[in-house]
Each structure stands twice: as C-alpha cells, then as structure tokens.
Design an enzyme around this catalytic site. Structure first.
Site, mmCIF file in Angstrom:
data_model
loop_
_atom_site.group_PDB
_atom_site.id
_atom_site.type_symbol
_atom_site.label_atom_id
_atom_site.label_comp_id
_atom_site.label_asym_id
_atom_site.label_seq_id
_atom_site.Cartn_x
_atom_site.Cartn_y
_atom_site.Cartn_z
ATOM 1 C CD GLU A 31 4.335 0.914 7.021
ATOM 2 O OE1 GLU A 31 5.100 1.271 7.949
ATOM 3 O OE2 GLU A 31 3.975 1.504 5.892
ATOM 4 C CG ASP B 152 -0.330 -0.096 2.394
ATOM 5 O OD1 ASP B 152 0.840 -0.729 2.659
ATOM 6 O OD2 ASP B 152 -0.568 0.611 3.396
HETATM 7 ZN ZN LIG Z 1 6.608 2.538 4.082
#
Ligand SMILES: [Zn+2]
Length: 413
Positions: free
Chosen positions: A164, A99
């Site tokens: 994340e 992501d």
């Molecule tokens: Zn990162």
C-alpha cells in the site's frame, strides 16, 4: 432486539482479551515489514506470522502471493480469512495493509522503531498507527465474532495486503484485477481516520497534476523584439487558466472540508540564471483536486483550448502534459449499508456522533469506488503516520476492535 445484549457481550469479551490483543500487536510490530521499494524486507515474515496465527485459531486462510523479483524472497503476500454468514454471496471486508514506510532518521526517534515501547497508554513503533492498529483490530474483531458463535447476516472477512505504501501494484490492484470483490460487497478501509473516530470518509476528490511547458526564444534582455519571452506568456497563461478553472468548476459539496474543487498553481521550474536574459522556456505546474461530480477529461479539454489560443496569439509552442491523473470513483452514499452500519457501530461503541466526510487526498478506498464497490474509510487515530515516534493508543486499538466486531451485527437488513 437481542443485539443490545450481544454487543455488550462482545465488548466485554474484547475487554477481557485486551492484554492478549496488545501483546499480539507488540509481537507483530517487532517484525520489520518496510516496503521493499523503500529498501525494506517486505511483508513476507509478517504475513507468515499472521497466517499461522489465523490457522492456529481455526481459520482457513486464502493467500495470494504475487511475484515480485524486486522483493527479498521474490513474492509479495496478501492474506484473507472470513467467517461465513447467512447470505453467503455478500461480504463485509476490512482491508488493511501489512507494509510500512521506513523509520526515517533514527535520531528523531526517542525509542527503537522496531522494538515497540509502551508509555502513557501509547505503543510507539514504526507502523503502529499506519496500518498496524487497524490490522490487529480487524483481526481480533473477527476472532471475537467467531467466539461469539452467533449467525452473521453475511460473510465477514479481513484482507491483509501488501504494497500500500508504494503503489498497491502487488496488493489491492492485483486483488481487484482478480475480481475478488463485488459491487454487492461492503468494504471498510481503516487506513485514515480522526482522533475521536467521528469522521467516516465516503468520498474523495479526483486528482490531476498538470505540467505546461512554453517555448519562446531566448535573447539578450536589451533586444526583446528579437526573441519571445516564454516567462511572460507562461505568467499570463497561468493566470488565465487559474481564473477559468476556478470560475467554471465552482460547485460546492459540503462533505468536504474544502468544499469546492481546488486548482493551485504550484511548482515553477527555474528558467535563466541571470537577470539580463529573456527566458526562452517556461515550465509551470498545477495541482488540481476536483469534486467527483466533474470529469477530469472536461477539465483537461478546457485547459487545452486555452493553450491553443495562446499558441496562436503569441506564436509560441506550448505543451500540455498530465503528470498524475487519478479520477475519483462515485462517492459512497450516506444511506449505503456500509455507511449505515459503520455509523451505528461508531455511535454505539465510541459514543460520538459520527459525520460523513470527503477528503482532498486519496486512499485505496478510491480504487474500490472506481469499481462500483461502496467503501468507507474509518479508524480512530491521532493521525501521525510516517512520523518519527509514530504511535497507536491502546484505547483506540481496543475501541476499534469493538467497532469492527459490532458493525455486522447492526446492519440495516
Ligand atoms: Zn496506510
């Protein structure tokens, strides 16, 4: 040792694949993977692209789809592939995230953030550095090792994870909960780094955000005896806490750029709107970054002790709240295998003298350390994550591919 010859072959294989690696990187960056909590489509299309590439190259893919009703399609994908080694019980993992954050204001971009543009050896796109470069480098390192057909000392694998950029709730935290990593594993998180690749991060500070609210009594400023000035109590309290924390928690650790714990009074909420009112409420905050040798519970207990004294002394009500509390796991030892092999690979491939460092911020590496898994955070980047005109240098992409491929061949055992 045959390893010199092997490393040379590995490096030249990666060099001959350089154009293919770059082309693949460009194709991946075209797929928008902005985190759904930040208004994006999420990792799904990018994961499908990576999964079919891995399968086309003969890998068995482990896929962990985590349900998320807030994401388009309702799932958050996590992917893994590995090469088996002699010791099938041990794993070296490279863990990167799929992501990205959103592109931000388009006006600040010189090029389209989702149409990668190559100029002066740099690839400009959202997610090029964070964490695309490392994802692609670890993927092609695995591919290079597969083509080399040499026995590996233990299993070597990659994880491409979701979420994340938000809180890892649908990514690493899920994988850790499912016990997919062991204390005997070696984990590399290439999601932070330095421009020449010198810094191997093996320790992080604990984080504590404290909020302290003092309640007094608001009155007209000409009649202080009728009220209780919360601002005065808050100022004295802040200074006493500041002095106590900095004199008591003063141990040093040279791994860290700022080698002591930090206790900074930061945010202060506005109180009254006019000069002639004595404030009845005072709200202040501290940002604390504490060396892993100390316990955050001890810090909190000391703070609360002073707060109780102030309540008695001033007949005020003072409330303590923790806004954020993330204890650091134990630092990864400089002589742990993951630190040793990364150190060797960086020295050999990047031709720099690596140094071990600690940081005051926190990465997902800390989540592994908290579970007792030795973890090193490393990559070669100019450190432009989340910025407009984010880029990855092609030379770093190729260099880090070689480092990741070489590391398991340079282990201490
Ligand atoms: Zn990162």
């Amino acid at each position: 040792m045959a390893s010199e010859e092997l490393i040379r072959r590995l490096a030249s294989d990666v060099d001959s694949d350089a154009q293919a690696i770059q082309d693949f990187f460009v194709r991946m960056l075209r797929i928008n993977a902005v985190n759904p909590r930040m208004g994006g489509p999420g990792e799904r299309e990018r994961a499908d692209f990576l999964e079919s590439f891995l399968k086309d190259n003969g890998f068995a893919v482990t896929r962990v789809d985590v349900e998320d009703s807030g994401a388009p399609g309702g799932i958050r994908p996590n992917l893994s592939a590995m090469l088996e080694g002699k010791d099938g019980k041990r794993n070296l993992w490279y863990i990167s995230h799929m992501d990205t954050v959103p592109e931000g204001s388009r006006d600040l971009w010189k090029t389209d953030p989702f149409e990668p543009t190559i100029r002066d050896g740099k690839i400009f796109a959202r997610g090029a550095e964070d964490d695309g470069q490392s994802l692609v480098a670890s993927l092609f390192a695995l591919l290079a090792l597969k083509k080399l057909e040499v026995p590996l000392p233990y299993n070597v694998g990659v994880w491409f994870v979701a979420d994340e950029e938000f809180a890892s709730n649908y990514g690493i935290k899920q994988l850790l909960r499912r016990r997919l990593f062991k204390e005997s594993d070696l984990v590399v998180v290439p999601d932070s780094g330095s421009p020449r690749g010198t810094d191997i991060e093996i320790a992080e500070k604990s984080l504590l955000w404290m909020k302290v609210t003092t309640k007094g009594k608001q009155v007209h400023a000409s009649l202080p005896a009728k009220g209780l000035n919360a601002h005065r109590i808050g100022m004295r309290l802040a200074i006493e806490l500041d002095d106590m924390l900095r004199s008591k928690y003063r141990k040093q650790n040279k791994l860290f750029d700022y080698p002591v714990s930090s206790f900074e009074p930061t945010k202060k909420e506005a109180n009254v709107g006019n000069v002639n009112t004595i404030p009845g409420l005072d709200v202040l905050y501290f940002d604390c970054r504490v060396l892993p040798v100390y316990s955050l519970d001890d810090v909190e207990a000391d703070v609360k002790k002073i707060i109780r004294q102030y309540e008695k002394r001033y007949h005020a009500t003072i409330k303590f709240e923790e806004i954020e509390k993330e204890p650091a796991g134990p630092a990864t030892a400089e002589d742990s295998e993951v630190a040793i092999l990364l150190n060797r690979a960086v020295s050999k491939i990047s031709r720099v003298k690596p140094r071990f460092v600690g940081i005051g911020g926190q990465t997902v590496g800390n989540l592994f350390r908290r579970q007792g898994v030795p973890t090193a955070v490393w990559s070669t980047i100019d450190d432009v994550p989340h910025e407009p005109n984010e880029y990855s240098k092609v030379a770093n992409l190729i260099n880090d591919t070689k480092v990741f491929a070489a590391a398991p061949l340079l282990g201490s055992t």
